[in-house]
Design an enzyme around this catalytic site. Structure first.
Site, PDB file in Angstrom:
ATOM      1  N   LYS A  59       0.843  -1.202   0.000  1.00  0.00           N
ATOM      2  CA  LYS A  59       0.000   0.000   0.000  1.00  0.00           C
ATOM      3  C   LYS A  59       0.876   1.249   0.000  1.00  0.00           C
ATOM      4  O   LYS A  59       0.624   2.203  -0.725  1.00  0.00           O
ATOM      5  CB  LYS A  59      -0.933  -0.003   1.227  1.00  0.00           C
ATOM      6  CG  LYS A  59      -2.082  -1.002   1.099  1.00  0.00           C
ATOM      7  CD  LYS A  59      -2.831  -1.255   2.412  1.00  0.00           C
ATOM      8  CE  LYS A  59      -3.867  -2.357   2.227  1.00  0.00           C
ATOM      9  NZ  LYS A  59      -4.489  -2.817   3.468  1.00  0.00           N
ATOM     10  N   GLN A 103      -4.919  -1.758   9.655  1.00  0.00           N
ATOM     11  CA  GLN A 103      -4.794  -3.074   9.019  1.00  0.00           C
ATOM     12  C   GLN A 103      -5.410  -4.149   9.923  1.00  0.00           C
ATOM     13  O   GLN A 103      -5.102  -4.232  11.109  1.00  0.00           O
ATOM     14  CB  GLN A 103      -3.314  -3.379   8.731  1.00  0.00           C
ATOM     15  CG  GLN A 103      -3.068  -4.648   7.929  1.00  0.00           C
ATOM     16  CD  GLN A 103      -3.625  -4.592   6.513  1.00  0.00           C
ATOM     17  OE1 GLN A 103      -3.695  -3.541   5.885  1.00  0.00           O
ATOM     18  NE2 GLN A 103      -4.046  -5.735   5.993  1.00  0.00           N
ATOM     19  N   ASP A 126     -11.307   2.818   4.061  1.00  0.00           N
ATOM     20  CA  ASP A 126     -11.568   1.373   3.951  1.00  0.00           C
ATOM     21  C   ASP A 126     -13.062   1.093   3.770  1.00  0.00           C
ATOM     22  O   ASP A 126     -13.454  -0.007   3.387  1.00  0.00           O
ATOM     23  CB  ASP A 126     -11.118   0.675   5.245  1.00  0.00           C
ATOM     24  CG  ASP A 126      -9.887  -0.189   5.060  1.00  0.00           C
ATOM     25  OD1 ASP A 126      -9.638  -0.650   3.935  1.00  0.00           O
ATOM     26  OD2 ASP A 126      -9.183  -0.406   6.071  1.00  0.00           O
TER      27      ASP A 126
HETATM   28  N1  GUN Z   1      -7.067  -6.962   5.993  1.00  0.00           N
HETATM   29  C1  GUN Z   1      -7.347  -7.681   4.882  1.00  0.00           C
HETATM   30  N2  GUN Z   1      -7.911  -6.884   3.945  1.00  0.00           N
HETATM   31  C2  GUN Z   1      -7.983  -5.650   4.486  1.00  0.00           C
HETATM   32  C3  GUN Z   1      -8.457  -4.392   3.993  1.00  0.00           C
HETATM   33  O1  GUN Z   1      -8.965  -4.253   2.877  1.00  0.00           O
HETATM   34  N3  GUN Z   1      -8.353  -3.355   4.856  1.00  0.00           N
HETATM   35  C4  GUN Z   1      -7.817  -3.482   6.098  1.00  0.00           C
HETATM   36  N4  GUN Z   1      -7.768  -2.400   6.868  1.00  0.00           N
HETATM   37  N5  GUN Z   1      -7.368  -4.630   6.579  1.00  0.00           N
HETATM   38  C5  GUN Z   1      -7.449  -5.709   5.767  1.00  0.00           C
END
Ligand code: GUN
Length: 289
Positions: A59, A103, A126
Protein backbone atom coordinates in the site's frame (compact mmCIF):
# COMPACT_ATOMS: atom_id res chain seq x y z
CA UNK A 1 -5.08 -20.63 -32.04
CA UNK A 2 -3.20 -22.49 -29.34
CA UNK A 3 -5.09 -23.39 -26.20
CA UNK A 4 -2.76 -21.09 -24.28
CA UNK A 5 -3.88 -18.10 -26.34
CA UNK A 6 -7.55 -19.02 -25.98
CA UNK A 7 -7.05 -19.32 -22.25
CA UNK A 8 -5.19 -16.03 -21.93
CA UNK A 9 -8.21 -14.26 -23.42
CA UNK A 10 -10.18 -15.57 -20.45
CA UNK A 11 -8.02 -13.72 -17.96
CA UNK A 12 -9.35 -10.71 -16.11
CA UNK A 13 -6.07 -8.89 -15.61
CA UNK A 14 -6.27 -6.89 -12.38
CA UNK A 15 -2.81 -5.49 -12.80
CA UNK A 16 -3.63 -4.01 -16.20
CA UNK A 17 -7.05 -2.68 -15.18
CA UNK A 18 -5.57 -1.31 -11.94
CA UNK A 19 -2.81 0.48 -13.88
CA UNK A 20 -5.34 2.03 -16.25
CA UNK A 21 -7.31 3.38 -13.28
CA UNK A 22 -4.12 4.52 -11.53
CA UNK A 23 -3.26 6.66 -14.57
CA UNK A 24 -6.42 8.69 -14.02
CA UNK A 25 -5.84 8.81 -10.25
CA UNK A 26 -2.37 10.16 -11.00
CA UNK A 27 -3.90 13.00 -13.01
CA UNK A 28 -6.16 13.82 -10.05
CA UNK A 29 -3.21 13.81 -7.64
CA UNK A 30 -1.32 16.18 -9.97
CA UNK A 31 -4.31 18.52 -10.20
CA UNK A 32 -4.64 18.57 -6.39
CA UNK A 33 -0.94 19.24 -5.97
CA UNK A 34 -1.19 22.23 -8.30
CA UNK A 35 -3.65 23.62 -5.77
CA UNK A 36 -1.32 22.91 -2.88
CA UNK A 37 -3.03 19.73 -1.69
CA UNK A 38 -1.16 16.44 -1.23
CA UNK A 39 -3.48 13.54 -0.40
CA UNK A 40 -2.35 11.75 2.77
CA UNK A 41 -2.97 8.23 4.05
CA UNK A 42 -2.16 6.94 7.54
CA UNK A 43 -1.79 3.19 7.91
CA UNK A 44 -1.78 1.65 11.36
CA UNK A 45 -0.22 -1.77 11.76
CA UNK A 46 -0.43 -3.49 15.12
CA UNK A 47 1.87 -6.47 15.65
CA UNK A 48 4.15 -8.42 13.33
CA UNK A 49 1.87 -10.57 11.17
CA UNK A 50 3.96 -11.23 8.02
CA UNK A 51 1.01 -11.12 5.58
CA UNK A 52 -0.21 -7.83 7.07
CA UNK A 53 3.32 -6.39 6.87
CA UNK A 54 3.47 -7.30 3.19
CA UNK A 55 0.03 -5.79 2.43
CA UNK A 56 0.92 -2.58 4.26
CA UNK A 57 4.25 -2.27 2.48
CA UNK A 58 2.50 -2.72 -0.92
CA UNK A 59 0.00 0.00 0.00
CA UNK A 60 2.80 2.40 0.93
CA UNK A 61 4.79 1.73 -2.24
CA UNK A 62 1.70 2.38 -4.36
CA UNK A 63 1.07 5.68 -2.56
CA UNK A 64 4.68 6.77 -3.13
CA UNK A 65 4.46 6.03 -6.87
CA UNK A 66 1.50 8.37 -7.26
CA UNK A 67 2.78 11.13 -5.01
CA UNK A 68 0.33 10.39 -2.22
CA UNK A 69 1.80 11.06 1.23
CA UNK A 70 1.68 7.97 3.43
CA UNK A 71 2.51 7.53 7.07
CA UNK A 72 3.01 4.14 8.69
CA UNK A 73 2.25 3.88 12.37
CA UNK A 74 3.73 0.61 13.61
CA UNK A 75 2.58 -0.43 17.04
CA UNK A 76 3.67 -3.44 19.10
CA UNK A 77 1.32 -6.44 19.42
CA UNK A 78 0.81 -5.60 23.14
CA UNK A 79 -0.61 -2.14 22.36
CA UNK A 80 -3.72 -1.52 24.43
CA UNK A 81 -7.05 -0.72 22.82
CA UNK A 82 -6.98 2.60 24.64
CA UNK A 83 -3.62 3.57 23.10
CA UNK A 84 -4.82 2.57 19.65
CA UNK A 85 -8.01 4.60 20.06
CA UNK A 86 -5.94 7.59 21.18
CA UNK A 87 -3.75 7.25 18.08
CA UNK A 88 -6.83 7.22 15.82
CA UNK A 89 -8.26 10.24 17.63
CA UNK A 90 -5.04 12.12 16.91
CA UNK A 91 -5.09 11.19 13.21
CA UNK A 92 -8.77 12.19 12.96
CA UNK A 93 -7.66 15.75 13.71
CA UNK A 94 -4.59 15.90 11.47
CA UNK A 95 -4.96 18.16 8.46
CA UNK A 96 -2.35 16.26 6.37
CA UNK A 97 -4.23 12.97 6.74
CA UNK A 98 -7.19 12.34 4.44
CA UNK A 99 -7.49 8.61 4.99
CA UNK A 100 -6.97 6.30 7.98
CA UNK A 101 -6.57 2.57 7.54
CA UNK A 102 -6.16 0.16 10.44
CA UNK A 103 -4.79 -3.07 9.02
CA UNK A 104 -6.90 -6.06 10.07
CA UNK A 105 -6.87 -8.48 11.78
CA UNK A 106 -5.98 -6.86 15.08
CA UNK A 107 -4.58 -8.78 18.08
CA UNK A 108 -7.31 -10.65 19.97
CA UNK A 109 -7.33 -8.35 23.02
CA UNK A 110 -8.43 -5.38 20.88
CA UNK A 111 -12.07 -4.89 19.94
CA UNK A 112 -12.06 -4.35 16.18
CA UNK A 113 -15.56 -2.89 16.14
CA UNK A 114 -14.61 -0.20 18.65
CA UNK A 115 -11.47 0.66 16.68
CA UNK A 116 -13.28 0.96 13.35
CA UNK A 117 -16.03 3.06 14.94
CA UNK A 118 -13.38 5.49 16.24
CA UNK A 119 -12.23 6.43 12.72
CA UNK A 120 -13.80 9.69 11.52
CA UNK A 121 -16.25 8.58 8.78
CA UNK A 122 -14.89 11.29 6.44
CA UNK A 123 -11.46 9.61 6.67
CA UNK A 124 -12.75 6.01 6.52
CA UNK A 125 -11.09 5.09 3.20
CA UNK A 126 -11.57 1.37 3.95
CA UNK A 127 -15.34 1.88 4.05
CA UNK A 128 -15.63 -0.23 7.22
CA UNK A 129 -17.22 2.31 9.61
CA UNK A 130 -20.88 1.50 10.47
CA UNK A 131 -21.92 4.82 8.88
CA UNK A 132 -20.08 3.96 5.64
CA UNK A 133 -21.58 0.45 5.62
CA UNK A 134 -25.08 1.81 6.25
CA UNK A 135 -24.75 4.32 3.44
CA UNK A 136 -23.41 1.65 1.10
CA UNK A 137 -26.41 -0.60 1.78
CA UNK A 138 -28.77 2.33 1.18
CA UNK A 139 -26.98 3.09 -2.09
CA UNK A 140 -25.87 6.50 -0.81
CA UNK A 141 -22.56 8.10 -1.72
CA UNK A 142 -19.79 6.94 0.61
CA UNK A 143 -16.38 5.27 0.61
CA UNK A 144 -16.89 1.75 -0.70
CA UNK A 145 -14.82 -1.11 0.76
CA UNK A 146 -11.79 -1.50 -1.48
CA UNK A 147 -11.88 -5.18 -2.44
CA UNK A 148 -15.57 -5.43 -3.44
CA UNK A 149 -15.33 -2.03 -5.15
CA UNK A 150 -12.27 -3.27 -7.05
CA UNK A 151 -14.16 -6.39 -8.12
CA UNK A 152 -17.03 -4.25 -9.45
CA UNK A 153 -14.52 -2.23 -11.50
CA UNK A 154 -12.99 -5.44 -12.89
CA UNK A 155 -16.41 -6.70 -13.97
CA UNK A 156 -17.14 -3.34 -15.60
CA UNK A 157 -13.81 -3.23 -17.48
CA UNK A 158 -14.31 -6.83 -18.61
CA UNK A 159 -17.81 -6.07 -19.93
CA UNK A 160 -19.42 -8.65 -17.67
CA UNK A 161 -23.19 -8.26 -17.76
CA UNK A 162 -24.50 -8.24 -14.17
CA UNK A 163 -28.18 -7.36 -14.56
CA UNK A 164 -30.43 -10.36 -13.96
CA UNK A 165 -27.46 -12.69 -13.54
CA UNK A 166 -27.12 -15.09 -10.61
CA UNK A 167 -24.14 -14.03 -8.50
CA UNK A 168 -23.00 -16.45 -5.81
CA UNK A 169 -20.65 -15.18 -3.10
CA UNK A 170 -18.72 -17.80 -1.15
CA UNK A 171 -17.68 -16.23 2.16
CA UNK A 172 -19.46 -13.74 4.39
CA UNK A 173 -16.73 -11.56 5.87
CA UNK A 174 -17.49 -7.92 6.57
CA UNK A 175 -14.45 -6.93 4.47
CA UNK A 176 -15.38 -8.80 1.29
CA UNK A 177 -18.32 -11.22 1.13
CA UNK A 178 -21.14 -9.20 2.68
CA UNK A 179 -20.47 -5.88 0.87
CA UNK A 180 -19.72 -7.75 -2.37
CA UNK A 181 -23.24 -9.17 -2.44
CA UNK A 182 -24.73 -5.72 -1.76
CA UNK A 183 -22.84 -4.06 -4.61
CA UNK A 184 -23.86 -6.82 -7.03
CA UNK A 185 -27.46 -6.55 -5.83
CA UNK A 186 -27.39 -2.81 -6.60
CA UNK A 187 -26.42 -3.71 -10.16
CA UNK A 188 -29.51 -5.95 -10.36
CA UNK A 189 -27.88 -9.35 -9.87
CA UNK A 190 -29.78 -12.11 -8.05
CA UNK A 191 -27.46 -12.74 -5.11
CA UNK A 192 -26.89 -15.88 -3.06
CA UNK A 193 -24.48 -16.04 -0.13
CA UNK A 194 -22.81 -19.39 0.56
CA UNK A 195 -20.47 -20.01 3.48
CA UNK A 196 -18.88 -22.63 5.72
CA UNK A 197 -22.28 -23.83 7.00
CA UNK A 198 -23.78 -24.24 3.52
CA UNK A 199 -24.49 -28.02 3.30
CA UNK A 200 -24.07 -28.70 -0.44
CA UNK A 201 -21.77 -25.96 -1.68
CA UNK A 202 -21.40 -27.28 -5.23
CA UNK A 203 -25.20 -27.35 -5.70
CA UNK A 204 -25.24 -23.58 -5.04
CA UNK A 205 -22.03 -22.51 -6.78
CA UNK A 206 -22.98 -24.48 -9.90
CA UNK A 207 -25.89 -22.06 -10.38
CA UNK A 208 -23.59 -19.05 -10.50
CA UNK A 209 -23.19 -16.93 -13.61
CA UNK A 210 -20.79 -14.85 -11.52
CA UNK A 211 -18.95 -16.65 -8.73
CA UNK A 212 -16.98 -14.63 -6.18
CA UNK A 213 -14.88 -16.68 -3.79
CA UNK A 214 -13.46 -15.18 -0.59
CA UNK A 215 -12.90 -17.95 1.91
CA UNK A 216 -9.15 -18.05 2.52
CA UNK A 217 -9.08 -21.79 1.73
CA UNK A 218 -6.55 -22.65 -0.96
CA UNK A 219 -7.93 -24.13 -4.23
CA UNK A 220 -11.23 -25.20 -2.61
CA UNK A 221 -13.32 -24.42 -5.71
CA UNK A 222 -12.92 -27.13 -8.37
CA UNK A 223 -14.44 -27.90 -11.74
CA UNK A 224 -17.41 -29.64 -10.08
CA UNK A 225 -18.37 -26.36 -8.36
CA UNK A 226 -18.51 -24.34 -11.57
CA UNK A 227 -21.11 -23.88 -14.30
CA UNK A 228 -19.96 -23.87 -17.93
CA UNK A 229 -19.29 -20.27 -19.00
CA UNK A 230 -19.26 -18.78 -15.49
CA UNK A 231 -17.21 -15.70 -14.61
CA UNK A 232 -14.99 -16.37 -11.60
CA UNK A 233 -13.55 -13.78 -9.25
CA UNK A 234 -10.99 -15.25 -6.88
CA UNK A 235 -10.32 -13.05 -3.86
CA UNK A 236 -8.09 -15.57 -2.05
CA UNK A 237 -4.37 -15.15 -1.48
CA UNK A 238 -2.91 -18.38 -0.14
CA UNK A 239 0.30 -20.36 -0.38
CA UNK A 240 0.02 -23.84 -1.93
CA UNK A 241 1.88 -27.05 -1.04
CA UNK A 242 4.86 -25.92 -3.19
CA UNK A 243 5.09 -22.52 -1.54
CA UNK A 244 3.51 -20.79 -4.57
CA UNK A 245 0.82 -18.10 -4.28
CA UNK A 246 -2.63 -19.42 -5.15
CA UNK A 247 -6.25 -18.42 -4.82
CA UNK A 248 -9.32 -20.03 -3.29
CA UNK A 249 -10.10 -21.42 -6.74
CA UNK A 250 -8.20 -24.28 -8.38
CA UNK A 251 -7.32 -22.18 -11.44
CA UNK A 252 -5.98 -24.99 -13.66
CA UNK A 253 -8.92 -27.27 -12.85
CA UNK A 254 -11.63 -24.73 -13.76
CA UNK A 255 -9.96 -22.84 -16.63
CA UNK A 256 -11.58 -24.85 -19.44
CA UNK A 257 -15.04 -24.48 -17.89
CA UNK A 258 -15.11 -20.73 -17.21
CA UNK A 259 -15.63 -17.83 -19.62
CA UNK A 260 -13.50 -15.40 -17.61
CA UNK A 261 -11.41 -15.69 -14.46
CA UNK A 262 -9.10 -13.58 -12.28
CA UNK A 263 -5.61 -15.02 -11.73
CA UNK A 264 -3.75 -15.06 -8.39
CA UNK A 265 -1.51 -13.12 -8.21
CA UNK A 266 -2.35 -10.28 -10.60
CA UNK A 267 -6.13 -10.39 -10.17
CA UNK A 268 -8.08 -8.84 -7.32
CA UNK A 269 -5.01 -7.85 -5.23
CA UNK A 270 -3.87 -4.88 -7.36
CA UNK A 271 -7.47 -3.67 -7.63
CA UNK A 272 -7.89 -3.50 -3.84
CA UNK A 273 -4.93 -1.14 -3.54
CA UNK A 274 -6.09 0.90 -6.53
CA UNK A 275 -9.44 1.53 -4.85
CA UNK A 276 -7.69 2.54 -1.63
CA UNK A 277 -5.70 5.13 -3.59
CA UNK A 278 -8.88 6.33 -5.24
CA UNK A 279 -10.71 6.69 -1.92
CA UNK A 280 -7.78 8.61 -0.43
CA UNK A 281 -7.74 11.04 -3.36
CA UNK A 282 -11.53 11.43 -3.20
CA UNK A 283 -11.20 12.24 0.49
CA UNK A 284 -8.50 14.85 -0.21
CA UNK A 285 -10.75 16.45 -2.84
CA UNK A 286 -13.22 17.39 -0.09
CA UNK A 287 -10.68 20.06 0.91
CA UNK A 288 -11.41 21.87 -2.36
CA UNK A 289 -14.97 22.75 -1.42
N1 GUN B 1 -7.07 -6.96 5.99
C1 GUN B 1 -7.35 -7.68 4.88
N2 GUN B 1 -7.91 -6.88 3.94
C2 GUN B 1 -7.98 -5.65 4.49
C3 GUN B 1 -8.46 -4.39 3.99
O1 GUN B 1 -8.96 -4.25 2.88
N3 GUN B 1 -8.35 -3.35 4.86
C4 GUN B 1 -7.82 -3.48 6.10
N4 GUN B 1 -7.77 -2.40 6.87
N5 GUN B 1 -7.37 -4.63 6.58
C5 GUN B 1 -7.45 -5.71 5.77
Amino acid sequence: MSSKLINSSKLINGKEIGNAIRTSIQAEVNALQEQGITPGLAVILVGEDPASQKYVSNKQKSCAKLGIYSELIKLPAETTEQDLLAQIEKLNGEEAIDGILVQLPLPKHINEDAVIAAIAPEKDVDGFHPISVGKMILGQETFLPCTPHGVMKMLEYSNVDIRGKHAVIVGRSHIVGVPMGQLLLQKDATVTYAHSKTPDLAAITKQADILVVATGRAKMIKKEHVKEGAVIIDVGINVDENGKLCGDVDFDDVLDTVSQITPVPGGVGPMTITMLLENTVQSAKQKLS
